[in-house]
Scaffold this active site. Structure first.
Site, PDB file in Angstrom:
ATOM      1  N   HIS A 140       0.819  -1.222   0.000  1.00 50.60           N
ATOM      2  CA  HIS A 140       0.000   0.000   0.000  1.00 50.60           C
ATOM      3  C   HIS A 140       0.850   1.269   0.000  1.00 50.60           C
ATOM      4  O   HIS A 140       0.298   2.365  -0.050  1.00 50.60           O
ATOM      5  CB  HIS A 140      -0.991  -0.006   1.165  1.00 50.60           C
ATOM      6  CG  HIS A 140      -0.384   0.052   2.523  1.00 50.60           C
ATOM      7  ND1 HIS A 140      -0.085  -1.056   3.270  1.00 50.60           N
ATOM      8  CD2 HIS A 140      -0.007   1.110   3.268  1.00 50.60           C
ATOM      9  CE1 HIS A 140       0.430  -0.698   4.425  1.00 50.60           C
ATOM     10  NE2 HIS A 140       0.500   0.617   4.450  1.00 50.60           N
ATOM     11  N   SER A 274       4.550   1.992   7.981  1.00 47.90           N
ATOM     12  CA  SER A 274       4.234   0.968   6.987  1.00 47.90           C
ATOM     13  C   SER A 274       5.447   0.691   6.110  1.00 47.90           C
ATOM     14  O   SER A 274       6.093   1.623   5.626  1.00 47.90           O
ATOM     15  CB  SER A 274       3.086   1.430   6.088  1.00 47.90           C
ATOM     16  OG  SER A 274       1.857   1.015   6.603  1.00 47.90           O
TER      17      SER A 274
END
Lengths: 319, 75
Positions: A140, A274
């Site tokens: 992502h 992330s």
């Protein structure tokens, strides 16, 4: 089923799986300097320690309400840990420690990512070199489903140590290895086409003339069995958005749950982390075993480097 | 557009991305740095967006089952 019995069952069941573990070693081209960063990284827990931790955890969650996930072991299932309905991503006190010197290994292999989405939005993420010009991150971070797909550009800044910006060329104290702007990425259909968080991983491929990995090095990769992963004390370091911009923060904790494609732990994380590597430090060697992707309750989670992820990464690392 | 759903994943970029399960399926949500987050009308923090929490999102459609969030109400 008693916790000890369950543990023994898991150990027995994964014995065969353990034999199939795969290891790809890392690379540290620069000699000298401390191998340690903000604090000694943690080694593997003993089974006794892991069991004690698991029992302690079970005691804590005795009044839990929710159950999710199945621990699958070599073709049969055991009951998953019961998941308490708690609502913290920072678990208790925030234990993250700032990495003061990001020019020593392995901290310099970890990269601040400035992500330009196709719709013009900007995101921050983290990555880690796994080859001369290949940076491992979350799917992502490179393919943003709500923002139009593949990132328009990602600025990769290895070992960043604060500062609002990097000089347009060369290096500086806050961008000790400069940066590279990438527009080439590889992920898998599970993430790009199916939006499946079990497949949330990708690599960023730097331009051919910017092989910064040859300068900063990279950690190895490991596909470990469930038996090796459960209770394993692991490290993660990345660039959270709630701290001074571009500063790197480390934390460690135990892996508390494992599925075929996910790892769950209580390493403190925030948005911006992330893509952070989750690695094992053992016998002086560092191997990435997961890619941090999600915050949640009660666990934070990573994409597990299992057989097919490991094989893909080994194929991609020398692109 | 306004949708309601339950948070399935909180992806830890900054700002956050979410996936939520709504009545008509899974949506991917992108937050802005200035996305307003509220609980019962009072300001709340991004850290309060968790798995299993039910939320209502006002935002702009950015693709199939994709939304950019202008504001999020924690229900």
């Amino acid at each position: 089923m008693e916790m000890r019995e369950r543990w023994l069952q898991i150990e027995a069941a994964v014995e065969e799986e353990t034999k199939k573990e795969s290891i790809e070693d890392g690379h540290s081209p620069v000699k000298g300097g401390s191998e340690f960063g903000p604090a000694p990284e943690v080694d593997k827990m003993t089974p006794e320690m892991a069991l004690a931790e698991a029992e302690r955890f079970e005691e804590v969650i005795v009044e839990a309400a929710n159950v999710s996930g199945i621990v699958e072991v070599s073709g049969f299932k055991v009951e998953p840990p019961t998941i308490p309905d708690v609502i913290e991503i920072i678990h208790g006190a925030d234990d993250r420690v700032r990495v003061g010197n990001t020019t020593v290994y392995p901290w310099r292999t970890i990269c601040h990512l400035e992500i330009a989405a196709p719709n013009g939005k900007a995101y921050i993420g983290t990555g880690a070199f796994i080859g001369p010009r290949v940076v491992l991150t979350a799917g992502h971070c490179v393919y943003l489903h709500a923002d139009g797909g593949w990132a328009r550009k990602i600025r990769v800044i290895p070992g960043r140590n604060g500062g609002s910006s990097c000089p347009s060329s060369g290096t500086s104290s806050v961008c000790p290895y400069g940066y590279a702007d990438a527009t080439q990425y590889t992920s898998v259909k599970g993430w790009v086409n199916n939006k499946d968080s079990d497949y949330d991983y990708a690599v960023i491929i730097l331009p051919a003339n910017q092989k910064l990995g040859n300068t900063v090095g990279w950690m190895g990769l490991a596909n470990l069995s469930m038996g090796s992963l459960l209770g394993l004390n692991v490290n993660s370091s990345g660039y959270p958005g709630d701290k001074p911009y571009g500063t790197q923060w480390w934390n460690s904790n135990n892996i508390l749950a494992v599925t075929g494609r996910r790892l769950y732990y209580r390493i403190d994380t925030m948005g911006g982390q992330s893509g952070s590597p989750v690695w094992r430090y053992k016998d002086g060697q560092r191997h990435i075993i997961g890619i941090h992707t999600t915050g949640g309750s009660p666990y934070n989670g990573a994409t597990r480097i299992n057989d097919d992820v490991f094989n893909n990464l080994v194929n991609w690392k020398n692109l | 557009m306004r949708i309601e759903g339950t948070v399935v994943e909180v992806y830890e970029t900054w700002p956050l991305q979410l996936s939520i399960e709504a009545a008509d399926g899974l949506y991917h949500i992108g937050l802005h740095p200035d996305t307003k987050i509220k609980r019962r009308g009072h300001p709340a923090g991004a850290m309060e967006i968790k798995d299993h929490v039910r939320i209502a999102i006002d935002g702009t459609i950015s693709g199939p089952k994709a939304l950019l969030a202008d504001s999020i109400e924690l229900l």
